[in-house]
Design a protein around this motif. Structure first.
Motif, short mmCIF file in Angstrom:
data_model
loop_
_atom_site.label_atom_id
_atom_site.label_comp_id
_atom_site.label_asym_id
_atom_site.label_seq_id
_atom_site.Cartn_x
_atom_site.Cartn_y
_atom_site.Cartn_z
N GLN A 293 -14.97 -1.02 -63.00
CA GLN A 293 -14.78 -0.46 -61.67
C GLN A 293 -16.15 -0.11 -61.07
O GLN A 293 -16.76 0.90 -61.44
CB GLN A 293 -13.89 0.78 -61.71
N GLN B 155 -15.05 0.16 -55.25
CA GLN B 155 -14.17 -1.00 -55.40
C GLN B 155 -13.01 -0.67 -56.33
O GLN B 155 -13.05 0.32 -57.06
CB GLN B 155 -14.95 -2.19 -55.96
N GLY B 156 -12.00 -1.53 -56.30
CA GLY B 156 -10.91 -1.39 -57.25
C GLY B 156 -11.29 -1.95 -58.61
O GLY B 156 -12.21 -2.77 -58.72
N PRO B 157 -10.62 -1.52 -59.65
CA PRO B 157 -10.91 -2.05 -60.99
C PRO B 157 -10.68 -3.55 -61.06
O PRO B 157 -9.72 -4.07 -60.47
CB PRO B 157 -9.92 -1.29 -61.89
N LEU C 189 -7.49 6.91 -64.00
CA LEU C 189 -6.40 6.40 -63.17
C LEU C 189 -5.06 6.87 -63.72
O LEU C 189 -4.81 6.78 -64.92
CB LEU C 189 -6.41 4.88 -63.15
N PHE D 4 -5.01 3.72 -55.25
CA PHE D 4 -5.11 2.27 -55.47
C PHE D 4 -3.72 1.66 -55.47
O PHE D 4 -2.84 2.10 -56.22
CB PHE D 4 -5.76 1.96 -56.81
N PHE E 87 -5.77 -4.94 -58.62
CA PHE E 87 -5.91 -3.76 -57.78
C PHE E 87 -6.46 -4.10 -56.40
O PHE E 87 -7.23 -5.05 -56.22
CB PHE E 87 -6.88 -2.77 -58.42
N GLY E 88 -6.07 -3.26 -55.43
CA GLY E 88 -6.76 -3.24 -54.16
C GLY E 88 -8.06 -2.47 -54.30
O GLY E 88 -8.40 -1.99 -55.38
N GLN E 89 -8.79 -2.36 -53.18
CA GLN E 89 -10.13 -1.77 -53.26
C GLN E 89 -10.12 -0.25 -53.28
O GLN E 89 -11.16 0.37 -53.50
CB GLN E 89 -10.99 -2.26 -52.08
N GLY E 90 -8.97 0.36 -53.07
CA GLY E 90 -8.89 1.81 -53.10
C GLY E 90 -9.07 2.43 -51.73
O GLY E 90 -9.81 1.89 -50.88
#
Lengths: 113, 113
Positions: free
Chosen positions: A37, A41-43, B44, B89, B103-106
């Motif tokens: 991660q 950004q997302g993981p 998470l 996320f 995952f999306g970018q958060g």
């Protein structure tokens, strides 16, 4: 006791040095994941194990990253040599058999100077 | 390949405001959909999930409905609290195969008192 233990929590190294991260999925479930991660950004999945075998390592930079799973339980992720762009949080996760939910560890934050 | 797109952050709201965080996905099959939350300094955590079209996942006052026709899984809460400040996320996992999470970018959410 459920959960995923990771160590170290924080690591600072200089570029071209090596580093290793350890993961212990306390529940001992069969499927284990390492995610990277990067800040903001997302993981992103690096590698997925099913017991001792690798299921998916398509996103692992194999010229510098390596991972193994010991006896189908603990796992280590190694970076050698590290680059500046490897600065990130490395997350380990497990998935219980028959479930489609991942349980994550707290992560290991790497800073490469 | 599969992908998840979230609304850009950061999002800042006042306490008791209504929250929506948009999430859309692209997948070849029929994935399960998830919202994970990352509180400051923590790992998470699964917030909620939905495994098939029209399912509604809910937890801690948060809700999201699996909309196959719009390929969306928007997160909502009617009245946010300061303690909801975190990074959220959106993620998907194919039911078959490797079942890895994408995952999306958060989206960083800050709630002001």
């Amino acid at each position: 006791e459920a959960g995923v233990a990771q160590s170290p929590r924080y690591k600072i190294i200089e570029k071209r040095q090596s580093v290793a991260f350890w993961c212990n999925p306390i529940s001992g479930h069969a499927t284990l994941y390492w995610y990277q991660q990067i800040l903001g950004q997302g993981p992103k999945l690096l590698i997925q194990f099913q017991n001792n075998g690798v299921v998916d390592d398509s996103q692992l930079p194999k010229d510098r990253f390596s991972a193994e799973r010991l006896k189908g339980v603990d796992s280590t992720l190694k970076i050698q040599p590290a680059k500046l762009e490897d600065s990130a949080v490395y997350l380990c996760a497990e998935r219980g058999s028959g479930a489609n939910v991942l349980t994550f560890g707290a992560g290991s934050r790497l800073t490469v100077l | 390949g599969d992908s998840v797109t979230q609304m850009e952050g950061p999002v800042t709201l006042s306490e008791e405001a209504f929250l929506t965080i948009n999430c859309t996905y692209t997948a070849t099959g029929y994935p399960s959909l998830f919202w994970y939350v990352q509180y400051p300094g923590e790992g998470l955590q699964l917030l909620l999930k939905a495994t098939k079209a029209d399912d509604k996942g809910s937890n801690k006052g948060f809700e999201a409905t699996y909309r196959k026709e719009t390929t969306s899984f928007h997160l909502e809460k009617g009245s946010v609290q300061v303690s909801d400040s975190a990074v959220y996320f959106c993620a998907l996992s194919e039911i078959q195969g490797a079942q890895k999470l994408v995952f999306g970018q958060g989206t960083r959410l800050t709630i002001n008192p």
